[in-house]
Design an enzyme around this catalytic site. Structure first.
Site, short mmCIF file in Angstrom:
data_model
loop_
_atom_site.label_atom_id
_atom_site.label_comp_id
_atom_site.label_asym_id
_atom_site.label_seq_id
_atom_site.Cartn_x
_atom_site.Cartn_y
_atom_site.Cartn_z
N ARG A 247 0.84 -1.19 0.00
CA ARG A 247 0.00 0.00 0.00
C ARG A 247 0.88 1.24 0.00
NH1 ARG A 247 -3.27 -2.53 -1.85
NH2 ARG A 247 -5.42 -2.96 -1.22
N GLU B 54 -1.57 8.39 -5.66
CA GLU B 54 -1.82 7.85 -6.99
C GLU B 54 -3.26 8.06 -7.48
OE1 GLU B 54 -2.58 3.23 -5.52
OE2 GLU B 54 -0.73 3.76 -6.54
N HIS C 67 0.66 0.12 -10.20
CA HIS C 67 -0.15 -0.65 -9.25
C HIS C 67 -0.74 -1.87 -9.94
CE1 HIS C 67 -2.66 -0.15 -5.32
NE2 HIS C 67 -2.39 -1.41 -5.58
#
Length: 326
Positions: free
Chosen positions: A232, A261, A293
């Site tokens: 994370r 992000e 991601h």
């Protein structure tokens, strides 16, 4: 029962259509995130499934409770985009997804190898026919100590896979696992910071570990440490990471998720202006590999998360219904 499936992405469409075709329950698919206006448009919904693009706060949960929607699933492993405590107080059941840990574990080790062998610089050079070796000398994993923070399913798989490289592995987790001890030694967190050549994060985001990697903890690390984050983004204080890269305290970073992000993650920005200065500055470092991601993003994992997202609501609903009928 009727399930509203939000945040539907292109890569989910085929699997969701397959489930919808073979499912007795009604699935309503939309690419919209969950919102108050979307909820107002729906009647007789029993459950809702979302991705990480939907943020479920008190107002959303109040509306769900008002409409007697008792089941909420996220088709993701993490659930920090849901106010779980408030959901519990409203009697709403929350479920998260599962996938086998190999995808993120493989990706993690790939990032280590890319950084150790300075592959980003090598690839960029080769694109302009620069085949020089200056500055490309790397390191071998077998010579290094890797510190793994978090030994859940993913962290444990990273450790098991790393054992084949011959490196020394140390780990930190408040809940130690006996099966991990055949490959790694558990140590206190400060000792892991001090002794690791590579540190990789495999923990969920909580209030307690928010920004756990910051100036104070980076100061405890070896000069030249490599940092990997496929967990994370908010685990790392981005500005402190940038400072440590500039000062060459951190020799490299593999970042698949970043705290700032939103609005960038999984988007094609193209010629639009990005106002995320930290992201733009961070990714320009030759010793930083920033990816979008997508450590999770394999067909196997996506199918598993989709199935979990629907089945958990179905199982919860039918189980509760059966109990109530008894």
């Amino acid at each position: 029962m009727k399930i509203l499936v939000c945040d539907v992405c292109d890569f989910e469409q085929e699997k969701l259509n397959e489930i919808k075709k073979n499912c007795e329950d009604e699935l309503i698919l939309t690419n919209e995130p969950l919102s108050l206006s979307l909820l107002d448009q729906q009647d007789s919904i029993d459950g809702i499934s979302i991705l990480g693009y939907s943020y479920v706060d008190e107002s959303i949960l109040d509306k769900m409770s008002e409409k007697q929607i008792r089941y909420l699933s996220t088709r993701t492993i993490g659930y920090d985009h849901i106010d779980v405590t408030y959901a519990k107080s409203k009697g709403i059941h929350v479920y998260h997804a599962y996938y086998d840990p190999n995808n993120v574990a493989d990706f993690t080790i790939m990032l280590m190898l890319i950084l150790l062998r300075k592959a980003k610089v090598s690839i960029c050079r080769s694109l302009v026919n620069d085949f020089s070796l200056d500055g490309l000398q790397g390191r071998e994993l077998r010579s290094l100590t890797v510190g793994v923070i978090g030994t859940g399913k993913i962290g444990s798989t990273v450790i098991k896979n790393l054992s084949g490289f011959g490196c020394k592995i140390i780990a930190y987790d408040p809940f130690e696992k006996e099966e991990v001890k055949q490959y790694a030694s558990y140590v206190p967190l400060d000792e892991l910071y001090q002794k690791s050549d590579i540190i990789t994060l495999h923990i969920p985001l909580t209030k307690e570990n928010y920004h756990m990697i910051q100036a104070k903890t980076i100061d405890k690390m070896k000069k030249g440490v490599i940092l990997i984050n496929t967990a994370r983004g908010q685990l790392i204080h981005t500005k402190d990471l940038i400072d440590a890269l500039e000062q060459e305290k951190i020799a490299g970073a593999g970042i698949d998720t970043l705290e700032e992000e939103n609005g960038v993650m999984h988007e094609h920005i193209g010629v639009r202006i990005i106002d995320n200065r930290d992201l733009l500055y961070l990714k320009q470092f030759p010793n930083v590999v920033y990816t979008q991601h997508y450590a999770f993003y394999t067909k196997e994992a996506c199918d598993s998360m989709i199935v979990c997202g629907i089945r958990s609501i179905q199982d919860g609903y039918h189980q509760i219904k059966t109990i109530c009928e008894i």
